[in-house]
Design an enzyme around this catalytic site. Sequence first.
Site, PDB file in Angstrom:
ATOM      1  CG  ASP A 128       7.116  -5.651   4.021  1.00  0.00           C
ATOM      2  OD1 ASP A 128       6.918  -6.486   4.928  1.00  0.00           O
ATOM      3  OD2 ASP A 128       6.202  -5.086   3.390  1.00  0.00           O
ATOM      4  CD1 TRP A 186       2.066  -6.818   0.156  1.00  0.00           C
ATOM      5  CD2 TRP A 186       1.202  -4.965   1.070  1.00  0.00           C
ATOM      6  NE1 TRP A 186       0.807  -7.117   0.634  1.00  0.00           N
ATOM      7  CE2 TRP A 186       0.258  -6.008   1.190  1.00  0.00           C
ATOM      8  CE3 TRP A 186       0.873  -3.694   1.566  1.00  0.00           C
ATOM      9  CZ2 TRP A 186      -0.995  -5.827   1.794  1.00  0.00           C
ATOM     10  CZ3 TRP A 186      -0.367  -3.515   2.163  1.00  0.00           C
ATOM     11  CH2 TRP A 186      -1.285  -4.567   2.272  1.00  0.00           C
ATOM     12  CE  LYS A 243      -0.419 -10.359   5.658  1.00  0.00           C
ATOM     13  NZ  LYS A 243       0.421  -9.352   5.059  1.00  0.00           N
TER      14      LYS A 243
HETATM   15  C1  LIG Z   1       0.191  -7.891   4.674  1.00  0.00           C
HETATM   16  C2  LIG Z   1       1.413  -7.183   4.235  1.00  0.00           C
HETATM   17  C3  LIG Z   1       1.621  -5.826   4.516  1.00  0.00           C
HETATM   18  C4  LIG Z   1       0.596  -4.967   5.239  1.00  0.00           C
HETATM   19  O1  LIG Z   1       0.610  -5.266   6.559  1.00  0.00           O
HETATM   20  P1  LIG Z   1      -0.275  -4.433   7.625  1.00  0.00           P
HETATM   21  O2  LIG Z   1       0.205  -5.020   8.905  1.00  0.00           O
HETATM   22  O3  LIG Z   1      -1.706  -4.719   7.311  1.00  0.00           O
HETATM   23  O4  LIG Z   1       0.059  -3.007   7.471  1.00  0.00           O
HETATM   24  C5  LIG Z   1       2.806  -5.248   4.112  1.00  0.00           C
HETATM   25  N1  LIG Z   1       3.738  -5.971   3.456  1.00  0.00           N
HETATM   26  C6  LIG Z   1       3.568  -7.277   3.166  1.00  0.00           C
HETATM   27  C7  LIG Z   1       4.643  -8.016   2.445  1.00  0.00           C
HETATM   28  C8  LIG Z   1       2.396  -7.917   3.551  1.00  0.00           C
HETATM   29  O5  LIG Z   1       2.231  -9.215   3.259  1.00  0.00           O
END
Ligand SMILES: *Cc1c(COP(=O)(O)O)cnc(C)c1O
Length: 358
Positions: free
Chosen positions: A172, A102, A196
Site C-alpha cells: 500500500d 491502514w 495523497k
Molecule cells: C488514505 C490511505 C488509505 C485509504 O485510502 P482510501 O482511498 O480512502 O480508501 C489507505 N492506506 C493509506 C496508507 C492511506 O494513506
Amino acid sequence: MTKIYNFSAGPAVLDQSVLDAMAQASIDYRGNGMSLMEMSHRSEPVMTMVKETEILVRELLSISSEYNVLFLQGGASLQFSMIPMNLLDKNQVADYANTGAWSAKAIKEAKIFGNVNIICSSKESGYNHIPKELEQNPDSIYLHLTSNNTIYGTQWKTFPSPLNKDSYLVADMSSDIFSRPLDISKFGLIYAGAQKNMGPAGVTLVIIRRDILGKVERAIPTMMNYQAHIEKDSMFNTPPVMAIYAVNRSLKWLSNNGGIHSMANTNLRKATKLYDEIKRNSLFVSPIKEEDQSLMNVSFIFASKREDEDFLSFCDKRGLKTLKGHRSVGGFRASIYNAMPEAGIDALVQAMKDYEAS
Ligand SMILES: *Cc1c(COP(=O)(O)O)cnc(C)c1O
C-alpha cells in the site's frame, strides 16, 4: 492575500498547474468544445489521455512489460479486500506487517479470505516505529506492507525480501508513491489511492505483475477481478475520467520537474529542514523513532504540556492550514507531499521559530 499552504494528509495539495488544467478541462477539454466530464470514455481524446497517463506511470517508475497499470475505483480500501480475494486461497497464508491503522484494516480484510501471519507489529508502542525483527512464514503467498504510515508518520526506508522465490511483496503506497525511486521487480502488486501524492480522490492506481493472477480456486465477482480490468484496459466500466486527468497532469508536472530522482532529493531536503527544526526547537519533539521518520508525513508534538489549539491557530493566521495531527494521535502533522513547495516548509519552520520566541 496571505499565501495558503495546505498540509492536509489527504485529500492533499496539488500543484497550481494541475488546478489550472482541471479548471480548463471542466469547461472545454483541449479544444474539443466539451467539458471532460461530458465526454465518453470511449472517445478518442479520452482514450488517448488515459493511455498517456499509463505511459507516464510506466516511465516515471520504469515499469517493465510484465506489469499492468490499472486505474480503479473504491479507494485503497477496496484493495484491502481485492488483494486477498484474487491472490490468497482459503487454506493458504499471507504475511502482513502491522505498522499502523491502514495495515490493520488490510489485515482485517485478508482474514476473511485466508490465513494471515502477522510478521511484526508496532501497535503496542503507538505505531511509533517500523519493527526490524520479522517473523515471516516460509509458505506465505505474499508479504503485505504499508510503505508509508500516513497517520503516524513512519516509513519503510528499505523493503524486506519474501522468504521463498515464488513469493512477492504487496504494498500500500497510497501516501508515498512517486516520492522516491522503487525497484518494482520486488513487488507483485503496488496500490495507491490518488488523493495523497498524485491527484484527487476517486481513482486508485494498481500496478500488478500479471503472472500472480489466476491461481485461486474461488469465484471472483467481475468488478473485483483484476483480470477483467486488465482485459479491458481499465475500461470494464466507466472510469473516473476527471480524476485520471488530474493524475495525468500531476505526473506531467512531476516529469517536467526532473522526475522521481529529482523529486526524491527535494523531498529529502524538505523533510530534513523540518525534522531539524523539530530537534532544535525547545517546544517540539518528534514521537517517531528517528530512523523510521516519514519524509511525507512529519508528525510532532509539544515537548511539555501546552494547548495544541494555540499553535494551530497561530499557524492558521499565517495561512498554514490543516496541521492538526490525526484524531487518534493528537499533536501536529505536516504532510509534505511532492506538491508541497519548499517555501511552505520554510514558512512552517519560521512559524515554529516565531512561536518559540513569542
Ligand atoms: C488514505 C490511505 C488509505 C485509504 O485510502 P482510501 O482511498 O480512502 O480508501 C489507505 N492506506 C493509506 C496508507 C492511506 O494513506
